[in-house]
Design an enzyme around this catalytic site. Structure first.
Site, PDB file in Angstrom:
ATOM      1  N   ALA A   1      -0.968   4.537  14.730  1.00  0.00           N
ATOM      2  CA  ALA A   1      -0.902   5.010  16.136  1.00  0.00           C
ATOM      3  C   ALA A   1      -1.954   3.943  16.758  1.00  0.00           C
ATOM      4  O   ALA A   1      -1.971   3.674  17.931  1.00  0.00           O
ATOM      5  CB  ALA A   1      -1.218   6.226  16.147  1.00  0.00           C
TER       6      ALA A   1
ATOM      7  N   ARG B   1     -12.575   0.089   6.957  1.00  0.00           N
ATOM      8  CA  ARG B   1     -11.995   0.555   5.756  1.00  0.00           C
ATOM      9  C   ARG B   1     -13.251   0.525   4.598  1.00  0.00           C
ATOM     10  O   ARG B   1     -13.386  -0.616   4.098  1.00  0.00           O
ATOM     11  CB  ARG B   1     -10.799  -0.090   5.283  1.00  0.00           C
ATOM     12  CG  ARG B   1      -9.637   0.314   6.232  1.00  0.00           C
ATOM     13  CD  ARG B   1      -9.032   1.548   6.283  1.00  0.00           C
ATOM     14  NE  ARG B   1      -8.022   1.788   6.943  1.00  0.00           N
ATOM     15  CZ  ARG B   1      -7.937   2.152   8.130  1.00  0.00           C
ATOM     16  NH1 ARG B   1      -9.067   2.400   8.896  1.00  0.00           N
ATOM     17  NH2 ARG B   1      -6.871   2.305   8.878  1.00  0.00           N
TER      18      ARG B   1
ATOM     19  N   ARG C   1      -9.704   8.264  20.734  1.00  0.00           N
ATOM     20  CA  ARG C   1     -10.127   9.394  20.286  1.00  0.00           C
ATOM     21  C   ARG C   1      -8.977  10.511  19.800  1.00  0.00           C
ATOM     22  O   ARG C   1      -9.316  11.609  19.780  1.00  0.00           O
ATOM     23  CB  ARG C   1     -10.898  10.138  21.453  1.00  0.00           C
ATOM     24  CG  ARG C   1     -11.985   9.532  22.179  1.00  0.00           C
ATOM     25  CD  ARG C   1     -13.042  10.093  23.134  1.00  0.00           C
ATOM     26  NE  ARG C   1     -13.613  11.253  22.655  1.00  0.00           N
ATOM     27  CZ  ARG C   1     -14.283  12.201  23.275  1.00  0.00           C
ATOM     28  NH1 ARG C   1     -13.680  12.342  24.512  1.00  0.00           N
ATOM     29  NH2 ARG C   1     -15.226  12.943  22.916  1.00  0.00           N
TER      30      ARG C   1
ATOM     31  N   TYR D   1       0.655  -1.238  -0.052  1.00  0.00           N
ATOM     32  CA  TYR D   1       0.100   0.051  -0.008  1.00  0.00           C
ATOM     33  C   TYR D   1       0.800   1.165   0.070  1.00  0.00           C
ATOM     34  O   TYR D   1       2.196   1.251   0.304  1.00  0.00           O
ATOM     35  CB  TYR D   1      -1.026  -0.164   1.013  1.00  0.00           C
ATOM     36  CG  TYR D   1      -0.232   0.278   2.368  1.00  0.00           C
ATOM     37  CD1 TYR D   1      -0.514   1.449   3.082  1.00  0.00           C
ATOM     38  CD2 TYR D   1       0.306  -0.632   3.297  1.00  0.00           C
ATOM     39  CE1 TYR D   1      -0.139   1.830   4.428  1.00  0.00           C
ATOM     40  CE2 TYR D   1       0.795  -0.388   4.449  1.00  0.00           C
ATOM     41  CZ  TYR D   1       0.640   1.006   5.100  1.00  0.00           C
ATOM     42  OH  TYR D   1       1.106   1.102   6.142  1.00  0.00           O
TER      43      TYR D   1
ATOM     44  N   ASN E   1      -2.128   4.959  25.760  1.00  0.00           N
ATOM     45  CA  ASN E   1      -2.440   6.183  25.234  1.00  0.00           C
ATOM     46  C   ASN E   1      -1.016   7.060  25.022  1.00  0.00           C
ATOM     47  O   ASN E   1      -0.698   7.419  23.993  1.00  0.00           O
ATOM     48  CB  ASN E   1      -2.992   7.132  26.163  1.00  0.00           C
ATOM     49  CG  ASN E   1      -4.287   7.700  25.859  1.00  0.00           C
ATOM     50  OD1 ASN E   1      -4.768   7.494  24.627  1.00  0.00           O
ATOM     51  ND2 ASN E   1      -4.691   8.573  26.511  1.00  0.00           N
TER      52      ASN E   1
ATOM     53  N   TYR F   1      -4.131   0.666  -2.229  1.00  0.00           N
ATOM     54  CA  TYR F   1      -3.870  -0.445  -1.811  1.00  0.00           C
ATOM     55  C   TYR F   1      -3.573  -1.326  -3.129  1.00  0.00           C
ATOM     56  O   TYR F   1      -4.320  -1.144  -4.045  1.00  0.00           O
ATOM     57  CB  TYR F   1      -4.722  -1.030  -1.058  1.00  0.00           C
ATOM     58  CG  TYR F   1      -4.895  -0.380   0.311  1.00  0.00           C
ATOM     59  CD1 TYR F   1      -4.105  -1.021   1.423  1.00  0.00           C
ATOM     60  CD2 TYR F   1      -5.774   0.511   0.478  1.00  0.00           C
ATOM     61  CE1 TYR F   1      -4.193  -0.381   2.382  1.00  0.00           C
ATOM     62  CE2 TYR F   1      -5.834   1.020   1.851  1.00  0.00           C
ATOM     63  CZ  TYR F   1      -5.153   0.667   2.853  1.00  0.00           C
ATOM     64  OH  TYR F   1      -5.195   1.122   4.100  1.00  0.00           O
TER      65      TYR F   1
ATOM     66  N   ASP G   1      -2.883   1.154  15.912  1.00  0.00           N
ATOM     67  CA  ASP G   1      -2.311  -0.414  16.018  1.00  0.00           C
ATOM     68  C   ASP G   1      -1.521  -0.308  17.248  1.00  0.00           C
ATOM     69  O   ASP G   1      -1.514  -1.459  18.190  1.00  0.00           O
ATOM     70  CB  ASP G   1      -1.617  -0.796  14.820  1.00  0.00           C
ATOM     71  CG  ASP G   1      -2.512  -0.430  13.730  1.00  0.00           C
ATOM     72  OD1 ASP G   1      -3.740  -0.429  13.536  1.00  0.00           O
ATOM     73  OD2 ASP G   1      -1.852  -0.241  12.521  1.00  0.00           O
TER      74      ASP G   1
ATOM     75  N   GLY H   1      -7.593  11.628  23.604  1.00  0.00           N
ATOM     76  CA  GLY H   1      -7.175  10.651  24.410  1.00  0.00           C
ATOM     77  C   GLY H   1      -7.903   9.479  24.293  1.00  0.00           C
ATOM     78  O   GLY H   1      -8.454   9.151  22.961  1.00  0.00           O
TER      79      GLY H   1
ATOM     80  N   ARG I   1      -3.904  -5.212  -3.110  1.00  0.00           N
ATOM     81  CA  ARG I   1      -3.809  -5.877  -2.330  1.00  0.00           C
ATOM     82  C   ARG I   1      -4.994  -7.139  -2.769  1.00  0.00           C
ATOM     83  O   ARG I   1      -4.897  -8.255  -2.050  1.00  0.00           O
ATOM     84  CB  ARG I   1      -4.231  -5.541  -0.899  1.00  0.00           C
ATOM     85  CG  ARG I   1      -5.764  -5.163  -0.957  1.00  0.00           C
ATOM     86  CD  ARG I   1      -6.095  -4.486   0.244  1.00  0.00           C
ATOM     87  NE  ARG I   1      -5.836  -4.516   1.443  1.00  0.00           N
ATOM     88  CZ  ARG I   1      -5.970  -3.894   2.574  1.00  0.00           C
ATOM     89  NH1 ARG I   1      -6.614  -2.764   2.430  1.00  0.00           N
ATOM     90  NH2 ARG I   1      -5.604  -4.089   3.771  1.00  0.00           N
TER      91      ARG I   1
END
Length: 305
Positions: A251, A164, A222, A87, A277, A100, A253, A226, A102
């Site tokens: 982030a 997605r 969020r 990707y 976090n 992508y 993940d 946070g 894929r």
């Protein structure tokens, strides 16, 4: 046997980086559940990955990467008839733009009957995502089969819907994700995804809908606001950390991997989410999905600050 097992599709990444007069692409690695697995391994967990790779250059690159990162590949199969997915990430005025390559990837040929069930049943926590389900009908069935095997073995099941809409229509995504939410221990959606899937005027409405769908525990991610942790009648808002962010790829993940790691280390859900976090914030301070994933010392420094 690894304590954490993630299931899904790895993808070779080409991430746009603008020079003074042109755009170049930095080669890296991605795929949401692979990112999660590497994040957890860097933070000290014993992690394994379940997928299929093409017998190609990119597949060999992933095997080398996971070996370097300490991710067990006993659940990885090589497919001589399909390629490893790729990707591209561009950065435009509307944020990240993903392209992508894929369709028909080796990972999309995951199916229940070829799952390494001994690896899944030996784990203390099993993780998958909506992307793992969206890449093909057989991969979707494999996720349900893996979660059923994990629950029967007494493992924690974590699930990130990671919606997605380029991969599947909203109606099908909603039906599959709602069914999967009822099969997980912890649901870890972004607020944007959860609102598209479940509606709700407020974050609390969204969390209530996720509990009503069957999720015992919810962490609503969020971004700059946070996260909110909701479990066993307790709901707590945790603020974000201020860092010099340059790229948010991966982030969420990283959050998933850090949360799973700290749960298995014995943290209560609030402490695990607070740690996650901080880890996710640090993952935005570099380019690409994998390179900026933090180590424990960096997370601890940010928490202390």
């Amino acid at each position: 046997m690894p304590d954490i097992v993630a299931l899904g599709e790895p993808l070779v990444e080409f991430n746009q980086a603008r020079a003074a007069d042109r755009a170049t692409y930095l080669q890296g690695f991605g795929g949401d559940t692979s990112n999660m697995a590497i994040a957890a391994a860097r933070l000290g967990a014993r992690v394994g990955y379940v997928t299929r790779l093409g017998e190609d250059h990119f597949g060999r690159m992933f095997l080398d990467l996971w070996q370097q990162e300490g991710v067990d590949t006993g659940g990885v199969a090589l497919d001589p008839e399909a390629a490893t997915g790729i990707y591209f990430v561009a950065h435009g005025p509307q944020g990240h733009e993903f392209t992508y390559l894929r369709r028909g990837s080796a990972a999309s040929r995951l199916r229940p009957e070829t799952l390494p069930l001994e690896v899944i049943r030996g784990a203390r926590l099993v993780h998958a995502s909506g992307i793992s389900q969206a890449i093909s009908a057989s991969a979707c069935d494999a996720v349900f089969a893996a979660f059923a095997a994990a629950r029967t073995a007494g493992a924690i099941v974590t699930y990130d819907p990671n919606l997605r809409l380029k991969l599947w229509p909203l109606a099908r995504a909603r039906a599959v994700i709602v069914a999967t939410v009822a099969a997980c221990t912890w649901c870890l959606p972004s607020e944007e995804d959860a609102q598209l899937l479940f509606g709700g005027a407020t974050a609390d409405d969204v969390i209530d809908a996720l509990h009503a769908a069957g999720a015992p525990g919810v962490v609503l991610k969020r971004g700059a606001q946070g996260c909110i942790v909701s479990h066993a009648g307790r709901r707590e808002r945790l603020p974000a950390h201020r860092v010099a962010s340059v790229d948010a790829t991966g982030a969420g993940d990283c959050f998933d991997g850090a949360f799973a790691t700290r749960l298995l280390a014995g943290d209560d859900p609030i402490a695990a989410a607070s740690y996650a976090n901080a880890a996710a914030a640090l993952a935005t301070t570099g380019y690409g999905a994998v390179a900026p994933l933090p180590r424990p010392a960096a997370v601890e420094r940010l928490l202390a600050a």
